[in-house]
Design a protein around this motif. Structure first.
Motif, short mmCIF file in Angstrom:
data_model
loop_
_atom_site.label_atom_id
_atom_site.label_comp_id
_atom_site.label_asym_id
_atom_site.label_seq_id
_atom_site.Cartn_x
_atom_site.Cartn_y
_atom_site.Cartn_z
N ASN A 79 0.82 -1.21 0.00
CA ASN A 79 0.00 0.00 0.00
C ASN A 79 0.86 1.26 0.00
OD1 ASN A 79 -2.29 -1.60 0.04
ND2 ASN A 79 -2.43 -1.58 2.27
N LEU A 80 2.00 1.22 0.67
CA LEU A 80 2.89 2.37 0.69
C LEU A 80 3.43 2.66 -0.71
CD1 LEU A 80 4.43 4.56 2.20
CD2 LEU A 80 6.10 2.83 2.91
N ILE A 81 3.81 1.63 -1.44
CA ILE A 81 4.30 1.82 -2.81
C ILE A 81 3.21 2.44 -3.68
CG2 ILE A 81 5.03 0.62 -4.91
CD1 ILE A 81 6.39 -1.47 -3.02
N ALA A 82 2.04 1.84 -3.68
CA ALA A 82 0.95 2.31 -4.56
C ALA A 82 0.52 3.72 -4.19
CB ALA A 82 -0.23 1.35 -4.47
N ASN A 83 0.38 4.01 -2.91
CA ASN A 83 -0.07 5.34 -2.49
C ASN A 83 0.97 6.41 -2.84
OD1 ASN A 83 -2.10 3.77 -1.44
ND2 ASN A 83 -2.00 4.61 0.63
N THR A 84 2.26 6.06 -2.75
CA THR A 84 3.30 7.04 -3.10
C THR A 84 3.30 7.31 -4.59
OG1 THR A 84 4.66 6.24 -1.25
CG2 THR A 84 5.74 7.60 -2.90
N LEU B 50 2.02 10.87 -9.24
CA LEU B 50 1.38 10.99 -10.55
C LEU B 50 0.29 12.06 -10.57
CD1 LEU B 50 1.13 7.27 -11.76
CD2 LEU B 50 2.88 8.99 -12.30
N THR B 51 -0.26 12.38 -9.42
CA THR B 51 -1.28 13.44 -9.35
C THR B 51 -0.68 14.80 -8.98
OG1 THR B 51 -1.78 12.73 -7.08
CG2 THR B 51 -3.19 11.87 -8.83
N ARG B 52 0.65 14.85 -8.87
CA ARG B 52 1.35 16.10 -8.56
C ARG B 52 2.56 16.21 -9.48
NH1 ARG B 52 -0.60 13.79 -3.90
NH2 ARG B 52 -1.68 15.17 -2.40
N PRO B 53 2.36 16.66 -10.70
CA PRO B 53 3.44 16.65 -11.70
C PRO B 53 4.71 17.37 -11.27
CG PRO B 53 1.33 17.10 -12.74
CD PRO B 53 1.09 17.14 -11.27
N PRO C 214 16.73 11.76 -7.82
CA PRO C 214 16.16 10.47 -7.40
C PRO C 214 16.22 10.20 -5.89
CG PRO C 214 17.43 10.20 -9.40
CD PRO C 214 17.68 11.61 -8.93
N GLU C 215 17.17 10.85 -5.20
CA GLU C 215 17.23 10.64 -3.75
C GLU C 215 15.99 11.18 -3.04
OE1 GLU C 215 19.60 14.43 -4.64
OE2 GLU C 215 19.30 12.45 -5.53
N LEU C 216 15.21 12.04 -3.73
CA LEU C 216 13.97 12.56 -3.14
C LEU C 216 12.87 11.51 -3.08
CD1 LEU C 216 13.76 16.16 -4.64
CD2 LEU C 216 14.43 15.49 -2.32
N ALA C 217 13.10 10.33 -3.66
CA ALA C 217 12.12 9.25 -3.51
C ALA C 217 11.90 8.93 -2.03
CB ALA C 217 12.60 8.01 -4.26
N GLN C 218 12.97 9.05 -1.23
CA GLN C 218 12.83 8.84 0.22
C GLN C 218 11.85 9.85 0.81
OE1 GLN C 218 14.73 6.56 2.52
NE2 GLN C 218 12.97 7.22 3.76
N GLY C 219 11.98 11.13 0.42
CA GLY C 219 11.07 12.15 0.91
C GLY C 219 9.65 11.91 0.46
N ALA C 220 9.47 11.40 -0.76
CA ALA C 220 8.13 11.11 -1.26
C ALA C 220 7.47 10.00 -0.44
CB ALA C 220 8.19 10.72 -2.73
N VAL C 221 8.24 8.98 -0.10
CA VAL C 221 7.71 7.89 0.73
C VAL C 221 7.32 8.41 2.11
CG1 VAL C 221 8.36 5.76 1.92
CG2 VAL C 221 8.84 6.02 -0.53
#
Length: 411
Positions: free
Chosen positions: A258-263, A268-271, A281-288
């Motif tokens: 669920n964490l993967i899908a919700n992130t 995708l809804t915030r371009p 790409p290191e901001l993927a941590q912040g997105a999670v």
């Protein structure tokens, strides 16, 4: 007699109604603003929505995590004869125990779940991520990201981590799905309860046999590591250990999927945030982390008042049910500046997406490792990734979890 809070001006809303399943946040925000500790006659529970109030409950020994009895009470009468052993297993789950037993059980897994131990699985996780995406996320194709990526990837990593042989995977994950129906309250019919109860018993039998196998033939996995440390049979019994393994098996895959899908949905809804992660790409941590705060896999946890206590001027009586609504607490403007903004660079206040204190999610480091690897690879290696049906998304009807039924995307 229990002293209830005066009803707020805000009308009562059933948290499992379709509109609240789709988007509970406006109502929860309004409830937190008007009455952060509110008695809900509709839910027969206190709804605790303020950050400080939730934190107070998480720190207070008078607020008990033991909720096996309410789960058992929900089982239809016709399925009760199947329930005794299954609920005995649940009673050994750390998440349903209070200190000092909770502390004793948790200590057995402490080393195996430490960040440095989890880091050993980084290479395997990245390899598994690439393998799953190569099969399920072919550029130019359309598919369900939830079924194709978000569910099988954590399953691969968690099975490897637990030491589940690949040939046993289908049965193992079927049992986990049925156990989730029981624990998360999505089982409704008597037949569904029977299937869930039997699945939990089958899962314990399987893991008990696997523990015996790992005693004879140790491997590079969680079970072997804990057995080597010598605490099973000493600080915890083998029965307790196997019971806790059923919790590990259930919790890891569900939360991380669920964490993967919700992130991915959040990006995708915030371009503009999606572009930021692709550029760095290191901001993927912040997105999670922002997903855990703003729209995480867990909406609340359920507790019970072990004795009378006062909370924010309200009197909670022994036996009262308490919903700790972290989905509302994580959006509290008293704690998080601009709380409705999905900010991949946010720092400062600690969110409650993985809980706090004694019941902080023991598997948080592994869940983060898998989720960040999946999100980073998906958004950075798939520049054409877009939602295939933005208006057709639906969420599972669960009081506790925030889980999409599907996430159709163009890869």
């Amino acid at each position: 007699m229990t002293t209830r809070a005066p009803a707020p001006v805000l009308p009562e809303r059933y948290l499992l109604s379709p509109d609240m399943i789709a988007d509970p946040y406006d109502h929860l925000d309004a409830l937190r603003e008007q009455a952060p500790v509110h008695w809900s006659p509709l839910h027969h529970a206190w709804l605790v929505t303020g950050y400080e109030q939730v934190m107070s409950c998480l720190r207070d020994p008078a607020v008990s995590a033991d909720r096996v009895r309410p789960l058992m009470d929900a089982v239809p009468q016709g399925a009760r004869e199947d329930a005794e052993r299954a609920f005995g297993i649940l009673s050994r789950w750390m998440v349903f125990n209070d200190p000092p037993r909770h502390r004793r059980l948790r200590r057995v897994f402490q080393e195996a779940f430490a960040a440095r131990a989890v880091a050993r699985y980084r290479a395997f996780t990245e390899k598994a991520t690439r393998a799953v995406l190569a099969r399920k996320a072919v550029p130019g194709s359309t598919g369900d990201l939830m079924a194709g990526v978000a569910k099988p990837l954590p399953a691969l990593v968690f099975a490897r981590w637990l030491g589940i042989p690949p040939t046993d995977g289908p049965s193992f994950w079927y049992w986990n799905t049925r156990v989730a129906d029981l624990v998360l309250g999505t089982a409704q019919e008597e037949s569904e309860y029977r299937a869930s109860l039997q699945a939990l018993v089958s899962l314990e039998d399987y893991l008990g046999a696997l523990v015996a196998r790992r005693r004879a033939e140790p491997g590079d996995d969680l079970i072997s590591q804990v057995l080597r440390e010598g605490r099973v049979g000493d600080s915890v019994s083998e029965e307790e250990f196997v019971g806790m393994l059923t919790q590990m098996a259930f919790a890891g895959g569900e939360t991380t999927s669920n964490l993967i899908a919700n992130t991915v949905l959040a990006l995708l809804t915030r371009p503009d945030r999606l572009a930021a992660v692709r550029a760095e790409p290191e901001l993927a941590q912040g997105a999670v982390e922002e997903t855990l705060r703003l729209d995480g896999p867990s909406k609340m946890s359920i507790r019970t008042a072990a004795r009378d206590l006062d909370l924010d001027g309200r009197t909670l009586r022994a036996g009262d049910r308490i919903f700790l609504v972290t989905a509302a607490a994580n959006r509290d403007p008293a704690r998080f500046p601009d709380p409705g903004r999905f900010d991949v660079r946010r720092s400062g206040a600690t969110h409650l997406g993985f809980g706090f204190g004694a019941h902080f999610c023991i598997g948080a480091a592994l869940a983060r490792l898998v989720a960040v690897a999946a999100v980073r690879t998906l958004v950075c290696d798939h520049p054409g990734l877009t939602l295939a049906d933005p208006g057709g998304l639906a969420w599972q009807p669960s009081l506790l979890n925030r889980s999409l039924t599907a996430l159709p995307v163009h890869y």
